[in-house]
Write a protein that holds these residues in place. Structure first.
Motif, PDB file in Angstrom:
ATOM      1  N   ASP A  52      29.094  24.402   5.406  1.00 29.94           N
ATOM      2  CA  ASP A  52      28.311  23.661   4.409  1.00 29.94           C
ATOM      3  C   ASP A  52      27.338  24.549   3.654  1.00 29.94           C
ATOM      4  O   ASP A  52      27.159  24.390   2.446  1.00 29.94           O
ATOM      5  CB  ASP A  52      27.549  22.516   5.081  1.00 29.94           C
ATOM      6  CG  ASP A  52      28.491  21.493   5.695  1.00 29.94           C
ATOM      7  OD1 ASP A  52      29.568  21.253   5.110  1.00 29.94           O
ATOM      8  OD2 ASP A  52      28.145  20.952   6.763  1.00 29.94           O
ATOM      9  N   THR A  53      26.706  25.491   4.356  1.00 27.86           N
ATOM     10  CA  THR A  53      25.662  26.302   3.722  1.00 27.86           C
ATOM     11  C   THR A  53      26.087  27.734   3.450  1.00 27.86           C
ATOM     12  O   THR A  53      25.472  28.426   2.650  1.00 27.86           O
ATOM     13  CB  THR A  53      24.408  26.348   4.604  1.00 27.86           C
ATOM     14  OG1 THR A  53      24.735  27.024   5.833  1.00 27.86           O
ATOM     15  CG2 THR A  53      23.888  24.948   4.894  1.00 27.86           C
ATOM     16  N   GLY A  54      27.124  28.191   4.151  1.00 25.44           N
ATOM     17  CA  GLY A  54      27.535  29.588   4.014  1.00 25.44           C
ATOM     18  C   GLY A  54      26.685  30.548   4.826  1.00 25.44           C
ATOM     19  O   GLY A  54      26.900  31.752   4.792  1.00 25.44           O
ATOM     20  N   HIS A  55      25.700  30.029   5.569  1.00 24.11           N
ATOM     21  CA  HIS A  55      24.838  30.894   6.378  1.00 24.11           C
ATOM     22  C   HIS A  55      25.618  31.526   7.526  1.00 24.11           C
ATOM     23  O   HIS A  55      26.454  30.879   8.150  1.00 24.11           O
ATOM     24  CB  HIS A  55      23.650  30.113   6.940  1.00 24.11           C
ATOM     25  CG  HIS A  55      22.667  29.723   5.890  1.00 24.11           C
ATOM     26  ND1 HIS A  55      22.208  28.440   5.743  1.00 24.11           N
ATOM     27  CD2 HIS A  55      22.057  30.455   4.920  1.00 24.11           C
ATOM     28  CE1 HIS A  55      21.363  28.380   4.744  1.00 24.11           C
ATOM     29  NE2 HIS A  55      21.260  29.593   4.216  1.00 24.11           N
ATOM     30  N   LEU A  56      25.312  32.781   7.763  1.00 30.78           N
ATOM     31  CA  LEU A  56      25.954  33.510   8.844  1.00 30.78           C
ATOM     32  C   LEU A  56      25.185  33.313  10.141  1.00 30.78           C
ATOM     33  O   LEU A  56      23.965  33.174  10.142  1.00 30.78           O
ATOM     34  CB  LEU A  56      26.008  35.003   8.523  1.00 30.78           C
ATOM     35  CG  LEU A  56      26.777  35.393   7.272  1.00 30.78           C
ATOM     36  CD1 LEU A  56      26.701  36.898   7.062  1.00 30.78           C
ATOM     37  CD2 LEU A  56      28.219  34.951   7.351  1.00 30.78           C
ATOM     38  N   GLY A  57      25.900  33.334  11.228  1.00 32.52           N
ATOM     39  CA  GLY A  57      25.294  33.242  12.549  1.00 32.52           C
ATOM     40  C   GLY A  57      26.188  33.947  13.552  1.00 32.52           C
ATOM     41  O   GLY A  57      27.204  34.546  13.197  1.00 32.52           O
TER      42      GLY A  57
END
Length: 170
Positions: A52-57
């Motif tokens: 949804d956000t494209g944030h990496l983790g």
């Protein structure tokens, strides 16, 4: 959240040139690079992307701190072939347990990893940036490697991926 906090603002840069183009100052030559995806470790420690956000983790299992031990059959033989007795070691620390296991796999002592330990104590785990901090500490050390001495650089990342190279102090 732990991995987001660990790597939240790590950034670094380095200049890579042909040997003849090197500028004066502390430097190393890179030789015999190795990139290895350690078999059967893909889920131990891996990069994730929020759809949804494209944030990496990152996500990991309890096996992640043992990844370097799983790489030992590949690293040990390679190290013995390319540099059996490194004068210095530049190792990404990850954390205390990983650094202790790295010492075991590489057959090096606490003194050879002193800059990795110092970086971990003073900066924490800055993800991949850590290895460049350790390299800078190594090259800035008045008792560090002398021109012509050879060492080993090692970093560990998601996948579990191991990156290594033989270094020669110029």
């Amino acid at each position: 959240m732990i991995y987001k906090a660990l790597g939240g603002d790590g950034a670094a840069a380095t200049v890579v040139t042909a040997a003849g183009d090197a500028r004066p100052g502390p430097a190393v030559e890179l030789h015999d690079p190795l990139e290895l995806l350690v078999p059967d470790t893909e889920d131990d420690y891996r990069l994730t992307v929020d759809p949804d956000t494209g944030h990496l983790g990152f996500t990991s299992t309890t096996e992640a701190p043992y990844a370097i031990l799983k790489a030992d059959p590949y690293l040990g033989a390679r190290r013995k072939q390319t540099i059996p007795d490194p004068a210095f070691v530049v190792a990404h620390h990850g954390g205390p347990a990983i650094l202790e296991r790295t010492a075991s796999v590489l057959g090096c002592d606490h003194r050879q990893l002193r800059h990795s330990w110092d970086s971990l104590r003073s900066q924490g785990n800055m993800t991949s940036v850590s290895v460049l901090d350790v390299l800078a500490r190594t090259l800035d050390d008045p008792d560090g490697p002398r021109p012509g001495e050879e060492g080993l650089m090692l970093a560990i990342g998601p996948g579990v991926t191991v990156e290594a190279a033989r270094l020669r102090r110029t």
